[in-house]
Enzyme design. Sequence first.
Site, mmCIF file in Angstrom:
data_model
loop_
_atom_site.group_PDB
_atom_site.id
_atom_site.type_symbol
_atom_site.label_atom_id
_atom_site.label_comp_id
_atom_site.label_asym_id
_atom_site.label_seq_id
_atom_site.Cartn_x
_atom_site.Cartn_y
_atom_site.Cartn_z
ATOM 1 N N LYS A 258 0.896 -1.093 -0.007
ATOM 2 C CA LYS A 258 0.131 0.007 -0.122
ATOM 3 C C LYS A 258 0.946 1.266 -0.060
ATOM 4 O O LYS A 258 1.977 1.226 0.706
ATOM 5 C CB LYS A 258 -0.879 -0.030 1.086
ATOM 6 C CG LYS A 258 -2.018 1.117 1.326
ATOM 7 C CD LYS A 258 -2.948 0.776 2.516
ATOM 8 C CE LYS A 258 -3.917 1.884 2.470
ATOM 9 N NZ LYS A 258 -4.975 1.611 3.705
ATOM 10 N N SER B 287 -9.499 3.130 2.428
ATOM 11 C CA SER B 287 -8.332 3.805 1.686
ATOM 12 C C SER B 287 -7.644 2.650 0.983
ATOM 13 O O SER B 287 -6.409 2.918 0.226
ATOM 14 C CB SER B 287 -7.586 4.413 2.712
ATOM 15 O OG SER B 287 -6.916 3.580 3.775
ATOM 16 N N SER C 284 -10.942 0.889 6.435
ATOM 17 C CA SER C 284 -9.860 0.975 5.037
ATOM 18 C C SER C 284 -9.699 -0.514 4.667
ATOM 19 O O SER C 284 -9.358 -0.409 3.263
ATOM 20 C CB SER C 284 -8.782 1.732 5.445
ATOM 21 O OG SER C 284 -9.042 3.022 5.705
#
Length: 483
Positions: free
Chosen positions: A77, A152, A176
């Site tokens: 990520k 996210s 997220s």
Amino acid sequence: MAELHDLSALEQWRLLQRGDIGVVELTDHYLARIELLNPLVGAFHEITAERARERARFVEEQVPRTTTLWGLPFGDKDLVRRAGVRTTFGSRLFADFVPDTSDEAALDMDAAGGVSLGKTATPEYGLAGYTENLVFPPTRNPYDLTLGPGGSSGGAAAAVASGMLPFAPGSDGGGSIRIPAAATGLVGLKPSRGRVPSGSGIGALAGLPVGGPLARSVADAALLLDGLISPNGAPQRQPYALRAPENTDGPFLGAAIRGEGRFQLGVMLDSPWDEAYEILIDPEVRETFDQTVDLLQTLGHGTETLRLEPAPEYGPAFRTIWQAGAASIPADASTEHLLGPLTRWLMHRGRSLGAAELTSALATLSSFERSVIRQFAGFDAIVTPALALAPRPVGWFDPEDAERNFEQQVQYAPFSSFVNVSGLPAITLPVGETASHLPIGVQLIGRPGGEATLLSIARQLERRLRWELVRPPLWSLQAGTNI
């Protein structure tokens, strides 16, 4: 004939272990998938093809096969630093930043034998439940490219859902992992606070963000979770005195494969945001939720309706902590114009907080955590919708009015943030679809340290619903064809 990406991560791992495929071969296969699909989906901020091939050769020749995730590709990520790889945090403030050192999360995935293919997309500093920022084009949902994948960890979810990765690690500070998993038809697991050493949440403000897996099946999620917990198969290291309750039944993969047990489930349709905003559950979401509860009863589980005790103080306290978390963003008067409106709003609000206000919010959320655990104590797991609404269009969240944007995010995903505050494990599961074939998910929330129970229930649902076989339209896209 099935292609490699048609197989589960566990099946790919077994092929690697037997030597039926090589690490370089698997890496090249996924790099080709990324080259084909990423221009459409925008799941990756950075693709590190040559580094990945070099890493794959090293894993084949130097890394023991006993490592938990030996040879399996993944993406970092873009909140996770990897030495020598551009890490933007989704922000123009760091558009050209290349770190000299790697974060613990990247090092642990390396220690587990994984092969990073690049950086998966994230909103600015991971502060939003959708994946749009000012550095890159928006990330799109593989089920409908006009829609977003949530956030996210939206890039990770879009990559896995489209077959650009077999699975992916994410982070979850308010939903997220679970939000994008639900929006893209994946299994997303937020572990207990303290479970994953490199993403325990213990050192963070209010203990909110933890690391966890996104995958297409329950077993794949458990496999990645085991890798995050114990990269080399040794007993889990404990960096803090505080820790999640111990799992004494061995790797979580076993619970995910066995799928055994009958449990008492609480069924809940309200959230602590109900007193702050108008929360409306989409009729198709509600219908799928009711059908899932009926299926759980058919599988032999007991169910009982549960309502949360009123908590009007929750919303203001959570907003305070979310704002405080943005206070340390390294922007000043000369650079803050590079930030998006939501990030600027959060940063300025965070910097204006006084010590008394912050202390009060922390105490409120700590009290709320104890209250939720007490209310859930009579159940093995709690069932809620994963999201209140179907996946939202790209650009749907207000890009200018931060107050409105925050409200929209709550209305989209009202069932996620309170689980982070409570430190409990939770898993989202793709149990149905809308009339237009968009994924609909449910969430199971466990007891402290109750990941094994969640995985067992999830596997029982998966055997009936076979969601791992459901794939978006672009899954079968070939080079030279149009979608």
